[in-house]
Design an enzyme around this catalytic site. Structure first.
Site: not given
Length: 294
Positions: A210, A234, A284
């Site tokens: 991430d 996110s 993502q």
């Protein structure tokens, strides 16, 4: 101001403490956040902790191969996170779990994860990118901070459990200092020694995945994070683990963005070991807005 952030094995040990959830009962776990002054919990942290919770309800003969999560609300780093795990199915080869993270009585993140026994079958993967400088040939974060000393305080504010080395230009440089590029490549490794438990390595990889993935969306436009640029968060995250690996050994995170529209950007990344094995893939979507706009 602290000039020496927690780094190396000491920072890795703190990350391991963050991932070492307290078990309340068979399906409930509690996690803490490092007190580093952040306004919200880092998404990779809550994903890694949710995977720890799910993994602790699965037999030791089953290893995580995929996770799919949604970030619903910002996490509060000042209070514990409660994780509840639901056993969706235990089959002969696969186990599926759903983990939900809550604070203040509200869900902040939920995730599905699948675990599989070791099996043999077809084996192939796309080759690693060619001509990429190795980690020892790539500038360290300290090298970049020497060029941008005004960013040092932000860097020192958080423990440095992950050694991150950008092959291209980081997304946190000032506006105008970054050329557009259709790839964002970063060498990463946990900056110390991890225990041999494969679940811990998977959780550490989920944490690291991430860190720079959404940056590839900005890279397509030569955009940067922060004042004069873009703010983001996110929205969801998916990770597939293909082959055994150690997160405390170098891997190349090869990221790109196939699409951005409607204040959302999609990013995909592949992770390769130094010897070219494809160990994981991530996708993502994030919310991306220019600062000062809504």
């Amino acid at each position: 101001m602290n000039d020496t952030p927690l780094a190396g094995q000491a920072a890795v040990d703190q990350l391991l403490e963050v991932l070492d959830l307290k078990q309340i009962d068979a399906a409930t776990f509690r996690g803490e956040s490092p007190q580093v002054g952040a306004q919200r919990v880092f998404g990779g942290q809550v994903a890694g902790q949710a995977l720890v919770a799910a993994g602790r309800t699965v037999g030791p003969d089953r290893f995580v191969h995929s996770l799919h999560g949604y970030f619903v609300r910002p996490g509060d780093p000042t209070v514990p996170i409660e994780f509840t795990v639901e056993n969706i199915r235990d089959g002969r080869s696969f186990s599926v779990r759903r983990a939900t993270a809550q604070q203040h009585g509200q869900t902040i993140f939920f995730m599905s994860a699948s675990f599989q026994v070791v099996e043999q079958g077809l084996d192939h993967h796309s080759p690693a990118p060619q001509g990429v400088p190795g980690p020892d040939e790539t500038p360290t974060m300290r090298d970049w901070l020497a060029r941008y000393p005004d960013r040092t305080a932000a860097f020192n504010a958080a423990p440095q459990a992950i050694d991150v080395r950008y092959v291209g230009t980081p997304g946190w440089v000032p506006p105008g200092d970054r050329d557009a590029a259709d790839q964002q490549r970063v060498w990463m490794r946990i900056n110390g020694k991890l225990p041999d438990d494969p679940l811990i390595h998977a959780c550490a990889l989920a944490y690291a995945s991430d860190l720079s993935l959404l940056d590839s969306v900005l890279s397509m436009h030569g955009e940067v994070w922060g004042p004069g640029g873009v703010i983001g968060a996110s929205l969801d995250h998916a990770l597939w683990l293909h082959r055994p690996f150690r997160a405390d050994e170098w891997f190349l995170y090869d990221c790109t963005s196939p699409s951005a529209s409607g204040s959302r950007g999609l990013a995909s990344g592949r992770m390769f070991t130094e010897d070219g094995r494809h160990i994981a893939s991530a996708v993502q979507e994030g919310l991306l807005r220019r600062i000062g706009t809504r």
